[in-house]
Every structure is written in structure tokens, then in C-alpha cells.
Write a protein that holds these residues in place. Structure first.
Motif, PDB file in Angstrom:
ATOM      1  N   LYS A  73      12.367   5.899 -11.571  1.00 15.91           N
ATOM      2  CA  LYS A  73      11.372   5.466 -12.555  1.00 15.91           C
ATOM      3  C   LYS A  73      11.829   5.871 -14.075  1.00 15.91           C
ATOM      4  CE  LYS A  73       6.844   5.033 -11.657  1.00 15.91           C
ATOM      5  NZ  LYS A  73       5.385   5.625 -11.449  1.00 15.91           N
ATOM      6  N   TYR A 123       9.346   5.286  -8.040  1.00 16.76           N
ATOM      7  CA  TYR A 123       8.850   6.887  -8.080  1.00 16.76           C
ATOM      8  C   TYR A 123       9.608   7.599  -9.064  1.00 16.76           C
ATOM      9  CZ  TYR A 123       6.469   6.196  -3.491  1.00 16.76           C
ATOM     10  OH  TYR A 123       5.558   5.915  -3.021  1.00 16.76           O
ATOM     11  N   ARG A 183       7.827  -0.654  -5.341  1.00 18.64           N
ATOM     12  CA  ARG A 183       7.310   0.537  -5.721  1.00 18.64           C
ATOM     13  C   ARG A 183       8.545   1.412  -6.283  1.00 18.64           C
ATOM     14  NH1 ARG A 183       2.360   1.983  -5.536  1.00 18.64           N
ATOM     15  NH2 ARG A 183       1.851   0.427  -3.734  1.00 18.64           N
ATOM     16  N   ARG A 239       0.804  -1.445  -0.016  1.00 23.07           N
ATOM     17  CA  ARG A 239       0.120   0.096  -0.086  1.00 23.07           C
ATOM     18  C   ARG A 239       1.090   1.256   0.024  1.00 23.07           C
ATOM     19  NH1 ARG A 239      -3.526   0.835   4.103  1.00 23.07           N
ATOM     20  NH2 ARG A 239      -1.796   1.350   5.419  1.00 23.07           N
ATOM     21  N   GLN A 240       0.593   2.026  -0.816  1.00 16.40           N
ATOM     22  CA  GLN A 240       1.575   3.287  -0.749  1.00 16.40           C
ATOM     23  C   GLN A 240       1.230   4.298   0.419  1.00 16.40           C
ATOM     24  OE1 GLN A 240       0.727   6.364  -3.955  1.00 16.40           O
ATOM     25  NE2 GLN A 240       2.887   6.945  -4.027  1.00 16.40           N
ATOM     26  N   GLY A 280       0.358   0.004 -14.749  1.00 17.06           N
ATOM     27  CA  GLY A 280       0.305   1.444 -14.705  1.00 17.06           C
ATOM     28  C   GLY A 280       1.610   1.972 -14.090  1.00 17.06           C
ATOM     29  N   TRP A 281       2.835   1.105 -14.264  1.00 17.22           N
ATOM     30  CA  TRP A 281       4.115   1.450 -13.923  1.00 17.22           C
ATOM     31  C   TRP A 281       4.267   2.026 -12.443  1.00 17.22           C
ATOM     32  CZ3 TRP A 281       8.997   1.132 -14.377  1.00 17.22           C
ATOM     33  CH2 TRP A 281       9.668   1.006 -15.649  1.00 17.22           C
ATOM     34  N   THR A 282       3.168   1.118 -11.829  1.00 12.72           N
ATOM     35  CA  THR A 282       3.388   1.641 -10.027  1.00 12.72           C
ATOM     36  C   THR A 282       4.839   1.024  -9.631  1.00 12.72           C
ATOM     37  OG1 THR A 282       2.202  -0.403  -9.969  1.00 12.72           O
ATOM     38  CG2 THR A 282       0.831   1.712  -9.751  1.00 12.72           C
ATOM     39  N   GLY A 283       5.271   0.146 -10.338  1.00 11.26           N
ATOM     40  CA  GLY A 283       6.305  -0.422  -9.592  1.00 11.26           C
ATOM     41  C   GLY A 283       7.102  -1.660 -10.395  1.00 11.26           C
ATOM     42  N   GLU A 297       7.198  12.343  -8.526  1.00  9.53           N
ATOM     43  CA  GLU A 297       6.190  11.578  -7.720  1.00  9.53           C
ATOM     44  C   GLU A 297       6.748  11.465  -6.177  1.00  9.53           C
ATOM     45  OE1 GLU A 297       4.244   8.427 -10.769  1.00  9.53           O
ATOM     46  OE2 GLU A 297       6.160   7.825  -9.797  1.00  9.53           O
TER      47      GLU A 297
END
Ligand SMILES: C[S@@+](CC[C@H](N)C(=O)[O-])C[C@H]1O[C@@H](n2cnc3c(N)ncnc32)[C@H](O)[C@@H]1O
Length: 249
Positions: free
Chosen positions: A153, A208, A206, A125-126, A182-185, A212
Motif C-alpha cells: 500500500k 495491505y 485488497r 471479504r477480508q 478507506g484505502w482498503t484496496g 497490516e
């Protein structure tokens, strides 16, 4: 229902990768990086520094050797044991605390906090990354600085390699990575081959981008957040190898 142990709480993971993550070369890099790190943070002699996720104490020990008051925090007992041993060998007084970064808070106790070598972005969870930033914010004195050093990222996207392998001291590490939706990680699979024995670990990291990470720090309350491409205050541009964020309280 039994809670599944998250990867970063798996002592077997950290134990298995000790030789490849923390070989002698890596210790030499900490000795090299300590100088620009203290400059970037404008650390005055004797100030107190929190090394959050200190691991076996690469930066804790180096900063203590340079006269700073250091507290190292990490969840992995095996690493803290090594950190204490290294400090003792050099007759350095360093405080080491075993705690989760989501829980460690010591209000207004530190002038600076460092989080080095991609020790951020471990949680599903972010909101937990945000919590870590809030904890650090609360643990800093007014004017205190928080430095995060991570793989950005932008660099990861530009240099994306789905597979990769390395050899360190007779250990072979095969790395496979996939971009999370979605390129969250990154979804990672690391296979370790040592003396014919094969072990496999999977974990999510994750990642960044510069903006971000800056936004996260500002949301957590930092008055200012600067983004660099390395510890020597390199610009965060197309050549940047690292993402270094410095939040100022
Ligand atoms: C890649 S290592 C980096 C260690 C150190 N910062 C360095 O530069 O050598 C990441 C560290 O984060 C620690 N860690 C992982 N999850 C943690 C958590 N939830 N709370 C505190 N430490 C954690 C691990 O035990 C490990 O020592």
C-alpha cells in the motif's frame, strides 16, 4: 438468486491477460528470483514447497528444477495445463492441484509456502484472506515459512497513477484505478485492445501495508512475521518496491 461470479473465477480474464502477465520476460524473472527466494526462506535441499496460486508454474517449475519437492495449487485450469506441459518438457515431477486457495489444506505437509506476484487480496471479504493464511498455517510443518509477495500500500500510495497504459506483443492494456473507500484496496478497470478488438474487465484488489500484512499473519497463528522490501531481504522503507512478508510457524 444467482451468485455473481467473482472476477478471479472468470477464466476469460486469465485467458485474455496470459500474454501480458506471463510473457517470456516474466519467466526469466522467475528464474532470476528463485535464488534469493530460496535464501530468504532458508530452504534446505529437497524440502517440500507449496506454490499457492502457481499460475502457469513459473516458480513451481523453477523450484522443482532446483531439486525441491513442489506442489502447485491454482483454480485456473488453463494455467495448470500450461504448468503441467512445462514440467513435462523438463522431465520434472511436480504435483499440480486444481483448488481454490480458500479450500486447499493439507495438514503439516509442507516446509514452506509461497504466494507470488500479487496473488493475495482477491476476495471481497477480508475474512477470506484470513482463511487462506489459516489454511497455509495448518498445511505447514512446525517451523514452516509462508512468503507473500505483493504490491504494498505504501508504494501504491506514493506512486499512485489513476491511469496507465502498456503494450506487450501487440496487446495494448489500458489500466484505470481508483482507491476504494478507506484505502482498503484498488478498484481496477483493465481494457485490453488486441487486433482492434476491445475487451473490458473490472476487479477489486485488497491492498495491505506492511504492518497490516504482518498483523494478519500473526493473527492467523504465525509465531513471527517479518516484512521486507523485496526478495533480497531489502528493508521495507521508502525505497521498497515490493511488500514481501514471511510468516514463521
Ligand atoms: C497474478 S497470477 C500469479 C501466478 C503465479 N503466482 C506467478 O507468480 O506467476 C494469480 C494467480 O492466482 C490464481 N487464483 C486466483 N484466484 C484464486 C483462488 N481463489 N484460488 C486459487 N488460485 C487463484 C489465478 O488463477 C492466477 O494463476
Amino acid at each position: 438468486m444467482k451468485r455473481k461470479t467473482p472476477w478471479f473465477e472468470d477464466d476469460a480474464f486469465w485467458a485474455a491477460f496470459t500474454p501480458t502477465l506471463f510473457g517470456e520476460e516474466r519467466w526469466r524473472l522467475a528464474a532470476r528470483d528463485a535464488e534469493p527466494l530460496t535464501k530468504l526462506l532458508s530452504l534446505e535441499p529437497g524440502v517440500s514447497v507449496l506454490d499457492l496460486c502457481c499460475g502457469p508454474g513459473r516458480f513451481s517449475v523453477e523450484l522443482a528444477r532446483r531439486g525441491f519437492r513442489v506442489t502447485g495449487v491454482d483454480r485456473t485450469a488453463l494455467y495448470l495445463k500450461e504448468a503441467r506441459k512445462r514440467a513435462r518438457q523438463q522431465k520434472l515431477d511436480v504435483e499440480f492441484v486444481r483448488e481454490d486457495m480458500r479450500r486447499f489444506v493439507r495438514p503439516r505437509a509442507f516446509d514452506a509456502c509461497i504466494n507470488m506476484f500479487t496473488s493475495f487480496g482477491y476476495f471481497e471479504r477480508q475474512a477470506d484472506d484470513f482463511k487462506v493464511c489459516r489454511n497455509v498455517y495448518r498445511s505447514l510443518r512446525p517451523g514452516g515459512r509462508f512468503l507473500i509477495q505483493a504490491a504494498g500500500k505504501e508504494w501504491l500510495a506514493r506512486n499512485f497513477q489513476p491511469t496507465d497504459w502498456r503494450e506487450v506483443d501487440g496487446n495494448y492494456i489500458l489500466e484505470e484505478r481508483k482507491v476504494a473507500p478507506g484505502w482498503t484496496g484498488l478498484e481496477n478497470r483493465w481494457v485490453l485492445v488486441r487486433k482492434g478488438k476491445v475487451r473490458e474487465f473490472r476487479f477489486f484488489l485488497r491492498v495491505y501495508s506492511g504492518v497490516e500484512l504482518r498483523d494478519l499473519l500473526l493473527r492467523a497463528g504465525f509465531a513471527k512475521a517479518d516484512i521486507y522490501g523485496g526478495l533480497n531481504a531489502e528493508p521495507y522503507d521508502h525505497n521498497a518496491r515490493w511488500l514481501v512478508a514471511v510468516g514463521r510457524k
